[in-house]
Design a protein around this motif. Structure first.
Motif, PDB file in Angstrom:
ATOM      1  N   SER A 122       0.833  -1.198   0.000  1.00  0.00           N
ATOM      2  CA  SER A 122       0.000   0.000   0.000  1.00  0.00           C
ATOM      3  C   SER A 122       0.871   1.253   0.000  1.00  0.00           C
ATOM      4  O   SER A 122       0.576   2.225  -0.719  1.00  0.00           O
ATOM      5  CB  SER A 122      -0.928  -0.006   1.222  1.00  0.00           C
ATOM      6  OG  SER A 122      -1.798   1.085   1.200  1.00  0.00           O
ATOM      7  N   MET A 123       1.940   1.249   0.772  1.00  0.00           N
ATOM      8  CA  MET A 123       2.853   2.395   0.768  1.00  0.00           C
ATOM      9  C   MET A 123       3.532   2.550  -0.583  1.00  0.00           C
ATOM     10  O   MET A 123       3.724   3.673  -1.071  1.00  0.00           O
ATOM     11  CB  MET A 123       3.883   2.255   1.892  1.00  0.00           C
ATOM     12  CG  MET A 123       3.312   2.485   3.274  1.00  0.00           C
ATOM     13  SD  MET A 123       4.566   2.582   4.587  1.00  0.00           S
ATOM     14  CE  MET A 123       5.017   0.847   4.726  1.00  0.00           C
ATOM     15  N   ASP A 124       3.855   1.439  -1.224  1.00  0.00           N
ATOM     16  CA  ASP A 124       4.452   1.495  -2.566  1.00  0.00           C
ATOM     17  C   ASP A 124       3.471   2.116  -3.559  1.00  0.00           C
ATOM     18  O   ASP A 124       3.851   2.945  -4.391  1.00  0.00           O
ATOM     19  CB  ASP A 124       4.845   0.096  -3.035  1.00  0.00           C
ATOM     20  CG  ASP A 124       6.140  -0.393  -2.403  1.00  0.00           C
ATOM     21  OD1 ASP A 124       6.943   0.453  -1.963  1.00  0.00           O
ATOM     22  OD2 ASP A 124       6.346  -1.620  -2.339  1.00  0.00           O
ATOM     23  N   ARG A 125       2.214   1.709  -3.484  1.00  0.00           N
ATOM     24  CA  ARG A 125       1.197   2.212  -4.425  1.00  0.00           C
ATOM     25  C   ARG A 125       1.028   3.719  -4.311  1.00  0.00           C
ATOM     26  O   ARG A 125       0.768   4.399  -5.296  1.00  0.00           O
ATOM     27  CB  ARG A 125      -0.153   1.529  -4.170  1.00  0.00           C
ATOM     28  CG  ARG A 125      -0.225   0.082  -4.577  1.00  0.00           C
ATOM     29  CD  ARG A 125      -1.559  -0.525  -4.198  1.00  0.00           C
ATOM     30  NE  ARG A 125      -2.619  -0.133  -5.107  1.00  0.00           N
ATOM     31  CZ  ARG A 125      -3.892  -0.483  -4.947  1.00  0.00           C
ATOM     32  NH1 ARG A 125      -4.251  -1.213  -3.901  1.00  0.00           N
ATOM     33  NH2 ARG A 125      -4.804  -0.090  -5.809  1.00  0.00           N
ATOM     34  N   LEU A 126       1.186   4.239  -3.092  1.00  0.00           N
ATOM     35  CA  LEU A 126       1.014   5.676  -2.866  1.00  0.00           C
ATOM     36  C   LEU A 126       2.339   6.442  -2.899  1.00  0.00           C
ATOM     37  O   LEU A 126       2.364   7.659  -2.672  1.00  0.00           O
ATOM     38  CB  LEU A 126       0.315   5.920  -1.533  1.00  0.00           C
ATOM     39  CG  LEU A 126      -1.228   5.880  -1.520  1.00  0.00           C
ATOM     40  CD1 LEU A 126      -1.794   6.953  -2.447  1.00  0.00           C
ATOM     41  CD2 LEU A 126      -1.778   4.528  -1.912  1.00  0.00           C
ATOM     42  N   GLY A 127       3.429   5.736  -3.186  1.00  0.00           N
ATOM     43  CA  GLY A 127       4.721   6.399  -3.308  1.00  0.00           C
ATOM     44  C   GLY A 127       5.250   6.964  -2.009  1.00  0.00           C
ATOM     45  O   GLY A 127       5.918   8.009  -2.010  1.00  0.00           O
ATOM     46  N   ILE A 128       4.995   6.275  -0.888  1.00  0.00           N
ATOM     47  CA  ILE A 128       5.427   6.800   0.413  1.00  0.00           C
ATOM     48  C   ILE A 128       6.301   5.803   1.166  1.00  0.00           C
ATOM     49  O   ILE A 128       6.578   5.999   2.354  1.00  0.00           O
ATOM     50  CB  ILE A 128       4.208   7.176   1.298  1.00  0.00           C
ATOM     51  CG1 ILE A 128       3.273   5.983   1.465  1.00  0.00           C
ATOM     52  CG2 ILE A 128       3.477   8.378   0.716  1.00  0.00           C
ATOM     53  CD1 ILE A 128       2.154   6.218   2.467  1.00  0.00           C
ATOM     54  N   ARG A 129       6.742   4.754   0.504  1.00  0.00           N
ATOM     55  CA  ARG A 129       7.551   3.741   1.196  1.00  0.00           C
ATOM     56  C   ARG A 129       8.820   4.362   1.789  1.00  0.00           C
ATOM     57  O   ARG A 129       9.259   3.980   2.883  1.00  0.00           O
ATOM     58  CB  ARG A 129       7.918   2.629   0.206  1.00  0.00           C
ATOM     59  CG  ARG A 129       8.699   1.456   0.795  1.00  0.00           C
ATOM     60  CD  ARG A 129       7.794   0.509   1.561  1.00  0.00           C
ATOM     61  NE  ARG A 129       8.477  -0.714   1.944  1.00  0.00           N
ATOM     62  CZ  ARG A 129       8.531  -1.807   1.200  1.00  0.00           C
ATOM     63  NH1 ARG A 129       7.913  -1.837   0.022  1.00  0.00           N
ATOM     64  NH2 ARG A 129       9.148  -2.880   1.621  1.00  0.00           N
ATOM     65  N   HIS A 130       9.387   5.345   1.088  1.00  0.00           N
ATOM     66  CA  HIS A 130      10.612   5.974   1.579  1.00  0.00           C
ATOM     67  C   HIS A 130      10.386   6.822   2.827  1.00  0.00           C
ATOM     68  O   HIS A 130      11.336   7.231   3.495  1.00  0.00           O
ATOM     69  CB  HIS A 130      11.227   6.853   0.478  1.00  0.00           C
ATOM     70  CG  HIS A 130      10.386   8.029   0.099  1.00  0.00           C
ATOM     71  ND1 HIS A 130       9.185   7.905  -0.575  1.00  0.00           N
ATOM     72  CD2 HIS A 130      10.562   9.370   0.307  1.00  0.00           C
ATOM     73  CE1 HIS A 130       8.663   9.104  -0.768  1.00  0.00           C
ATOM     74  NE2 HIS A 130       9.478  10.007  -0.236  1.00  0.00           N
ATOM     75  N   LEU A 131       9.110   7.076   3.144  1.00  0.00           N
ATOM     76  CA  LEU A 131       8.777   7.870   4.330  1.00  0.00           C
ATOM     77  C   LEU A 131       8.418   6.995   5.531  1.00  0.00           C
ATOM     78  O   LEU A 131       8.036   7.519   6.583  1.00  0.00           O
ATOM     79  CB  LEU A 131       7.581   8.780   4.024  1.00  0.00           C
ATOM     80  CG  LEU A 131       7.736   9.778   2.870  1.00  0.00           C
ATOM     81  CD1 LEU A 131       6.410  10.476   2.607  1.00  0.00           C
ATOM     82  CD2 LEU A 131       8.828  10.788   3.168  1.00  0.00           C
ATOM     83  N   ALA A 132       8.545   5.687   5.404  1.00  0.00           N
ATOM     84  CA  ALA A 132       8.018   4.747   6.393  1.00  0.00           C
ATOM     85  C   ALA A 132       8.438   5.056   7.820  1.00  0.00           C
ATOM     86  O   ALA A 132       7.644   4.937   8.762  1.00  0.00           O
ATOM     87  CB  ALA A 132       8.423   3.316   6.027  1.00  0.00           C
ATOM     88  N   GLY A 141       1.342  18.488   3.841  1.00  0.00           N
ATOM     89  CA  GLY A 141      -0.072  18.132   3.754  1.00  0.00           C
ATOM     90  C   GLY A 141      -0.336  17.079   2.700  1.00  0.00           C
ATOM     91  O   GLY A 141      -1.133  16.155   2.908  1.00  0.00           O
ATOM     92  N   GLY A 142       0.328  17.193   1.549  1.00  0.00           N
ATOM     93  CA  GLY A 142       0.131  16.226   0.477  1.00  0.00           C
ATOM     94  C   GLY A 142       0.645  14.850   0.840  1.00  0.00           C
ATOM     95  O   GLY A 142       0.009  13.831   0.524  1.00  0.00           O
ATOM     96  N   GLU A 143       1.796  14.795   1.484  1.00  0.00           N
ATOM     97  CA  GLU A 143       2.339  13.503   1.917  1.00  0.00           C
ATOM     98  C   GLU A 143       1.409  12.844   2.940  1.00  0.00           C
ATOM     99  O   GLU A 143       1.164  11.634   2.892  1.00  0.00           O
ATOM    100  CB  GLU A 143       3.730  13.707   2.518  1.00  0.00           C
ATOM    101  CG  GLU A 143       4.800  14.062   1.489  1.00  0.00           C
ATOM    102  CD  GLU A 143       6.105  14.514   2.113  1.00  0.00           C
ATOM    103  OE1 GLU A 143       7.147  14.378   1.454  1.00  0.00           O
ATOM    104  OE2 GLU A 143       6.077  15.022   3.267  1.00  0.00           O
ATOM    105  N   ARG A 144       0.869  13.668   3.839  1.00  0.00           N
ATOM    106  CA  ARG A 144      -0.029  13.110   4.852  1.00  0.00           C
ATOM    107  C   ARG A 144      -1.310  12.578   4.217  1.00  0.00           C
ATOM    108  O   ARG A 144      -1.848  11.543   4.649  1.00  0.00           O
ATOM    109  CB  ARG A 144      -0.347  14.183   5.896  1.00  0.00           C
ATOM    110  CG  ARG A 144      -0.754  13.606   7.244  1.00  0.00           C
ATOM    111  CD  ARG A 144      -0.929  14.685   8.286  1.00  0.00           C
ATOM    112  NE  ARG A 144       0.279  15.467   8.482  1.00  0.00           N
ATOM    113  CZ  ARG A 144       0.382  16.434   9.379  1.00  0.00           C
ATOM    114  NH1 ARG A 144      -0.661  16.744  10.140  1.00  0.00           N
ATOM    115  NH2 ARG A 144       1.508  17.107   9.520  1.00  0.00           N
TER     116      ARG A 144
END
Length: 257
Positions: A122-132, A141-144
């Motif tokens: 799910s984090m990969d799909r939203l492009g946020i895995r690097h923020l784990a 705000g956009g990242e959140r």
């Protein structure tokens, strides 16, 4: 799973926020709610994810009256991303995403290896895995917004309810998020203020004004110059997108005298 609002009415302090709203979202369909500020869009959504109980009317999930389901069962079926969704404690991104599994767990039960992999995907799909490992309060705000959507998807719902999910997102992430919704296979009810994004992302639209449903239909049927002027108070021409053929609005902005 089919979602239906059947004669939904919400009255608060003697004021009708939503009046006799009936709208159906077929299984796997993306339906957008559009309308001016204060037209009842968010109020209707709150009834679907049980943050608000309607004064009358019924929300149907398949053949079930939502109020007859346990809160746990409805949370397994419906995931929500609220407009005012926030995380007040500085959990890490991966901790917030993992909270999406809460309706499926008992007590302090640990995530299984499958659930850990589900969170990672799910984090990969939203492009946020690097923020784990980042604290969620340190994010933009956009990242959140993307973290909260990842949390909703991790619930593995059948119905997804989103209130202004493109808030704070740049153009690329708006397009990616709405493309994800179109390809999710979930039953989606989404509130959008950008009519052009709504036309591109939704199978059907429901237009609200002063708590009532004005009309419903495909974006092409609904987004006419007459309706846009009557409901939103602006003049617009409708053209077809040269790549997709979706109706798109060109607004007439006149200088203030």
């Amino acid at each position: 799973m089919r979602l239906a609002l059947d004669g939904l009415t919400v009255v608060t302090d003697g004021r009708s926020l939503v009046r006799d709203l009936s709208l159906e979202v077929a299984a796997g369909q993306v339906v957008g709610l559009v309308g001016p500020n204060g037209s009842g869009k968010s109020t209707a959504l709150r009834c679907v994810y049980r943050a608000l109980r309607p004064s009358s009317g019924t929300v149907w999930l398949g053949e079930d009256d939502l109020t007859r389901l346990t809160l746990r069962r409805s949370a397994q079926l419906v995931a929500a991303m609220a407009q005012d969704g926030s995380v007040d404690l500085d959990f890490t991104v991966e901790e917030v995403v993992a909270l999406g599994r809460a309706p499926h767990l008992r007590g302090n039960q640990a995530l299984s290896s499958r659930e850990q992999e589900l969170c990672a995907r799910s984090m990969d799909r939203l492009g946020i895995r690097h923020l784990a490992r980042r604290g969620v309060l340190t994010l933009s705000g956009g990242e959140r917004q993307r973290v909260l959507l990842a949390r909703a998807l991790v619930q593995e719902p059948q119905v997804l309810v989103l209130d202004e999910p493109t808030n704070h997102l740049d153009v690329r992430h708006q397009v990616e998020l709405l493309s994800l919704l179109r390809g999710s296979g979930l039953t989606v009810l989404v509130v959008l203020h950008d009519l052009n994004l709504a036309a591109a992302a939704c199978d059907r639209l429901g237009v609200l004004s002063q708590g009532r449903l004005v009309t419903t239909g495909t974006p092409e049927e609904v987004l006419t110059p007459g309706l846009v002027e009557d409901v939103f108070g602006v003049r617009a021409s409708v053209v077809r997108h040269p790549l997709t053929g979706d109706p798109q609005l060109l607004y007439a902005i006149a200088p203030t005298p």
